[in-house]
Design an enzyme around this catalytic site. Structure first.
Site, short mmCIF file in Angstrom:
data_model
loop_
_atom_site.label_atom_id
_atom_site.label_comp_id
_atom_site.label_asym_id
_atom_site.label_seq_id
_atom_site.Cartn_x
_atom_site.Cartn_y
_atom_site.Cartn_z
N ASP A 176 -13.68 6.10 2.69
CA ASP A 176 -12.53 6.07 3.59
C ASP A 176 -11.75 7.37 3.55
O ASP A 176 -11.20 7.80 4.57
CB ASP A 176 -11.62 4.90 3.23
CG ASP A 176 -10.49 4.72 4.24
OD1 ASP A 176 -10.79 4.63 5.45
OD2 ASP A 176 -9.32 4.68 3.82
N ASP A 177 -11.67 8.02 2.40
CA ASP A 177 -10.94 9.28 2.29
C ASP A 177 -11.55 10.36 3.18
O ASP A 177 -10.85 11.23 3.69
CB ASP A 177 -10.91 9.76 0.84
CG ASP A 177 -10.33 8.73 -0.09
OD1 ASP A 177 -9.17 8.35 0.11
OD2 ASP A 177 -11.04 8.28 -1.00
N LYS A 233 -6.01 -1.89 -0.71
CA LYS A 233 -6.88 -1.72 0.46
C LYS A 233 -7.41 -3.06 0.95
O LYS A 233 -7.44 -3.33 2.16
CB LYS A 233 -8.06 -0.80 0.11
CG LYS A 233 -7.72 0.67 0.05
CD LYS A 233 -7.78 1.31 1.44
CE LYS A 233 -7.56 2.81 1.35
NZ LYS A 233 -7.65 3.46 2.66
N TYR A 275 0.86 -1.18 0.00
CA TYR A 275 0.00 0.00 0.00
C TYR A 275 0.89 1.24 0.00
O TYR A 275 1.95 1.22 -0.61
CB TYR A 275 -1.00 -0.04 1.16
CG TYR A 275 -2.18 0.87 0.87
CD1 TYR A 275 -2.97 0.63 -0.26
CD2 TYR A 275 -2.45 1.98 1.64
CE1 TYR A 275 -4.00 1.49 -0.59
CE2 TYR A 275 -3.49 2.83 1.32
CZ TYR A 275 -4.27 2.58 0.20
OH TYR A 275 -5.29 3.43 -0.13
N GLU A 330 -13.50 4.76 -2.59
CA GLU A 330 -12.10 5.08 -2.39
C GLU A 330 -11.57 5.94 -3.54
O GLU A 330 -11.74 5.60 -4.72
CB GLU A 330 -11.27 3.80 -2.30
CG GLU A 330 -9.82 4.02 -1.91
CD GLU A 330 -9.65 4.49 -0.48
OE1 GLU A 330 -8.65 5.16 -0.19
OE2 GLU A 330 -10.52 4.17 0.36
N ASP A 331 -10.95 7.05 -3.19
CA ASP A 331 -10.25 7.92 -4.14
C ASP A 331 -11.13 8.43 -5.28
O ASP A 331 -10.71 8.50 -6.44
CB ASP A 331 -9.01 7.20 -4.70
CG ASP A 331 -7.88 7.16 -3.68
OD1 ASP A 331 -8.05 7.75 -2.60
OD2 ASP A 331 -6.85 6.54 -3.95
N ASN A 375 -0.77 12.28 1.53
CA ASN A 375 -0.05 11.13 0.98
C ASN A 375 0.16 11.33 -0.51
O ASN A 375 -0.61 12.03 -1.15
CB ASN A 375 -0.85 9.84 1.20
CG ASN A 375 -0.60 9.21 2.54
OD1 ASN A 375 0.53 9.14 3.00
ND2 ASN A 375 -1.66 8.74 3.17
N ARG A 424 -9.00 10.56 -8.20
CA ARG A 424 -8.07 11.24 -7.29
C ARG A 424 -7.30 10.18 -6.52
O ARG A 424 -7.58 9.88 -5.37
CB ARG A 424 -8.83 12.17 -6.34
CG ARG A 424 -7.93 13.15 -5.61
CD ARG A 424 -8.63 13.73 -4.40
NE ARG A 424 -8.94 12.69 -3.42
CZ ARG A 424 -9.61 12.91 -2.28
NH1 ARG A 424 -10.05 14.10 -2.01
NH2 ARG A 424 -9.84 11.93 -1.44
#
Length: 586
Positions: A282-283, A187, A115, A259-260, A446, A169
Site C-alpha cells: 500500500d505504501d 488498516k 488511523y 505495510e510499512d 504522514n 518504517r
C-alpha cells in the site's frame, strides 16, 4: 478468465459471510467476553434468559443508536488523541458491532482516531498501552514450523484479507519494531469500515524480525524481540515461509497487504512475491493510486493542463513511494498517448523513457541524473535523467536545493514524499506559483508533523492559486479573494479498502499494476464539480464507503478483463457490491 487462463465459473464472492449469531454453546459470561458476538445491553430480557445472561447485565435494554450516542459522549469527555484511541479499542474488544456502528455513523470524527494521525502516537506508545493481543505476532527467532502453528491458532478460519508489517518504517516515525502492530490493526479497521469486509474475515500480522532502534530495544516495556534486525537470506526465507503458510492455511487467494516495510525491502519483496501471491504494497501502490487520482481530478480544473503527459513532476524524496507514484503516472501518460494515437489513426509516439523523463527526483544528494558522483539505487535508476549543459550548470550550483530545482526545472506539479516537515518553504511555493497559473502541490508525507507544508502555507504563498493535496488532514483555508479552499486529503483509505474488496469479490490470483490505474481513475471520477469548485481533488471522506464500492466494482471487472479473476463477476453490479458489504447498522 481465471488466473490460470481458464474461464471463471464460480460466482463473485461476498464480503461478509461470517455468521452474525454466536456459535452454539457460547453462552453466559463467556459470550459477554467475546466482542465478536456479544450484543451487550442490546439483548432483550428473553434473549438474556435463553443465553444464560440473566443478572450478568444491568436491567436496561438499549438500542444500537443509544449505545453509539453513549460512545460519542464518552469520547467528547476524553482528552484528544491517545485517551480516545484507548477507549475506542476497549469498545472494539467488548462489542465489535457497536464499534463499527460508531465508526460508520461518525466516520469523519473517528477515522483520525483509529488511523492517521493518532495511530502513529499509539505505535510509539504501544508497550505502555498494551492490554490484550489482537492479531498475530510471528517471530523470526522461532522455528519456521511455528508460523503454521500460529496461523492455526487463529480462531477465525475464513480469513480473506491480511495486513502485515515488519515495523521498520512506521509512517514517518522510523523503526518501531513489534510496536508497529497498531498499523495493520488500524488498516484492517478501515477495510471493514470503508470496504465492507467483515472484521472476522481480516487478520493483522506483525513479522517480528527485530529492530535497529537501540532505544526501543532497551525500553523495559518493549514487547518484541530485543535483537538487531535480521536481514539477508534468513529474512527472505522467513517472509517467504509466512506467505506460503498463509495461503496453505487460508487459501491461495487470500489478500496479503505489505505495510510499512523499510525502503531496503518494500519494493524488493513486492517484486519477488507479486506474481506468486495475491499481494500488494500500500505504501508504494496504494499511495501511487491515490496521488494519481488527485492529479487526474485536478486536470478538470481551469488553468491546469488537461493531460498528465503534458505535466512535469518534481518529487522531493526518491524512496519507494515516490517511485511508485511516478510509475503509475507514466502508465497514465502512455495510455493517454495511445488513446490519442488511436483516435488519429496513427502509431503512439510517447515512449516509456520519454514519460519517465517528465518525472524528476530530488534526493539527499541532488537531482537523480545519469553519471552523478553519488550512487543511484536500482530502484531510482529508471528515473535518472540526462540534462543539457545549461540546466546541469544551474542545478550544480546548489545541487540539493529544492528552490533551485523548482526555479530551474519549472515543474507543474511538486510532490512531497520526503517526511521532511516544512520542506516546501514559502520561497519554494512562490517559485511554483511563478512558473504556473495553477501549481499542483501535493504534500503527502504522514503524519502531520512530517508534512512538507500546510494547506494555509500553500495558499498564502501562491496567492490562493495552488491545487493542494496532503497525506494528513488540514482544515479549510480562506483564499486572498475571500473564497474557501478545502484541502484534499490524499488518504490511502480512498483506495485500499475498495481495491481489496474488488480483489476479494473477483478472487483475483494476483494484483497487476493495471488494477491500480483502474482504481485511480474510478476515484478521480468520483470527485464532483462541487468539490472541484472549492479546490478539493478528492471526494469528502464521509463518502468513502460508497466510493470504495465504486472502486471495488471497477477493480473486480478489471481483474476479469486482465485475466486474473477466478470468479465470474460479469453480473456484478454496484448495488450487488453494496449489498454484500458488512453493515453493522443493518
Amino acid at each position: 478468465m481465471a488466473g490460470n487462463g481458464t474461464p471463471a465459473t464460480s460466482a463473485a464472492a461476498t464480503l461478509a459471510d461470517a455468521p452474525a449469531d454466536a456459535p452454539a454453546g457460547l453462552m453466559n459470561a463467556a459470550l459477554l467476553r467475546h466482542g465478536g458476538y456479544s450484543a451487550g445491553l442490546r439483548y432483550t430480557t428473553e434473549e438474556r434468559a435463553a443465553l444464560g445472561l440473566t443478572g450478568l447485565l444491568p436491567p436496561a435494554v438499549e438500542s444500537l443508536d443509544t449505545q453509539v450516542a453513549r460512545v460519542m459522549q464518552r469520547l467528547a469527555d476524553l482528552r484528544p488523541g491517545l485517551d480516545q484511541y484507548e477507549y475506542l479499542a476497549s469498545v472494539d474488544a467488548a462489542d465489535e458491532r457497536l464499534f463499527y456502528a460508531t465508526v460508520l455513523t461518525h466516520l469523519t470524527k473517528i477515522m483520525p482516531l483509529i488511523y492517521t494521525p493518532v495511530v502513529g502516537a499509539a505505535c510509539q506508545n504501544y508497550g505502555r498501552l498494551y492490554v490484550r493481543p489482537r492479531g498475530l505476532f510471528l517471530s523470526i527467532a522461532s522455528p519456521l514450523s511455528a508460523i503454521t502453528e500460529a496461523l492455526r491458532n487463529w480462531p477465525e478460519k475464513d480469513v480473506r484479507v491480511i495486513v502485515m508489517t515488519d515495523g521498520e518504517r512506521i509512517l514517518g516515525l522510523g523503526d518501531l519494531g513489534a510496536h508497529g502492530h497498531g498499523i495493520p490493526v488500524g488498516k484492517l479497521s478501515l477495510y471493514t469500515a470503508c470496504g465492507g469486509i467483515h472484521p472476522r474475515h481480516t487478520l493483522p500480522i506483525t513479522l517480528d524480525t527485530g529492530t535497529d532502534n537501540a532505544e526501543l530495544r532497551a525500553d523495559p516495556v518493549y514487547l518484541g524481540n530485543r535483537i538487531p534486525r535480521v536481514r539477508g537470506e534468513a529474512y527472505d526465507t522467513f517472509v517467504s515461509a509466512v506467505l506460503t503458510a498463509v495461503t496453505t492455511t487460508f487459501g491461495r487467494h487470500v489478500l496479503c497487504q505489505f505495510e510499512d516495510f523499510g525502503n531496503a525491502n518494500a519494493a524488493r519483496l513486492l517484486a519477488k512475491h507479486r506474481d506468486s501471491f495475491t499481494t500488494f504494497n500500500d505504501d508504494i501502490q496504494g499511495t501511487a493510486a491515490v496521488a494519481t487520482a488527485g492529479v487526474l481530478a485536478a486536470l478538470r480544473l481551469d488553468g491546469v493542463r488537461s493531460q498528465v503527459r503534458e505535466h512535469v513532476f518534481l518529487f522531493l524524496g526518491a524512496g519507494s513511494a515516490g517511485i511508485g507514484i511516478a510509475d503509475l503516472l507514466c502508465s497514465q501518460m502512455l495510455a493517454e498517448d495511445a488513446a490519442a494515437a488511436a483516435a488519429a489513426g496513427t502509431a503512439p509516439m510517447l515512449t516509456l523513457e520519454a514519460a519517465r523523463g517528465r518525472c524528476f527526483f530530488l534526493d539527499s544528494k541532488g537531482i537523480v541524473v545519469r553519471g552523478r558522483a553519488a550512487p543511484i539505487s536500482a530502484e531510482k535508476a529508471p528515473y535518472a535523467v540526462t540534462l543539457d549543459a545549461s540546466t546541469a550548470d544551474a542545478l550544480g550550483a546548489n545541487p540539493t536545493s529544492l528552490l533551485t530545482a523548482v526555479q530551474t526545472l519549472r515543474p507543474t506539479a511538486l510532490i512531497g514524499v520526503s517526511t521532511v516537515h516544512g520542506a516546501f518553504t514559502p520561497a519554494v511555493l512562490e517559485a511554483m506559483a511563478a512558473a504556473n497559473p495553477r501549481p499542483l502541490v501535493f504534500a503527502l508525507s504522514n503524519p502531520t508533523s512530517k508534512s512538507e507544508c500546510t494547506a494555509a502555507e500553500a495558499v498564502a504563498a501562491t496567492d490562493g492559486r495552488v491545487v493542494f493535496a496532503s497525506g494528513s488532514p488540514f482544515p479549510p483555508v480562506f483564499r486572498p479573494d475571500g473564497s474557501t479552499m478545502v484541502p484534499g486529503q490524499g488518504n490511502n483509505a480512498y483506495i485500499f479498502p475498495g481495491l481489496g474488496a474488488g480483489v476479494v469479490l473477483a478472487g483475483a490470483s494476483t494484483i497487476p499494476d493495471g488494477l491500480f490505474l483502474i482504481a485511480a481513475r474510478a476515484l478521480a471520477a468520483a470527485v464532483t464539480p462541487d468539490r472541484l469548485a472549492v479546490g478539493a481533488v478528492y471526494p469528502p471522506i464521509e463518502d468513502v464507503r460508497h466510493v470504495s464500492a465504486v472502486i471495488a466494482l471497477a477493480v473486480a471487472k478489471g481483474a476479469a478483463e486482465l485475466g486474473v479473476a477466478t470468479r465470474d463477476v460479469s453480473d456484478l453490479t454496484l448495488d450487488g457490491v453494496l449489498t454484500s458489504m458488512y453493515d453493522p447498522l443493518r
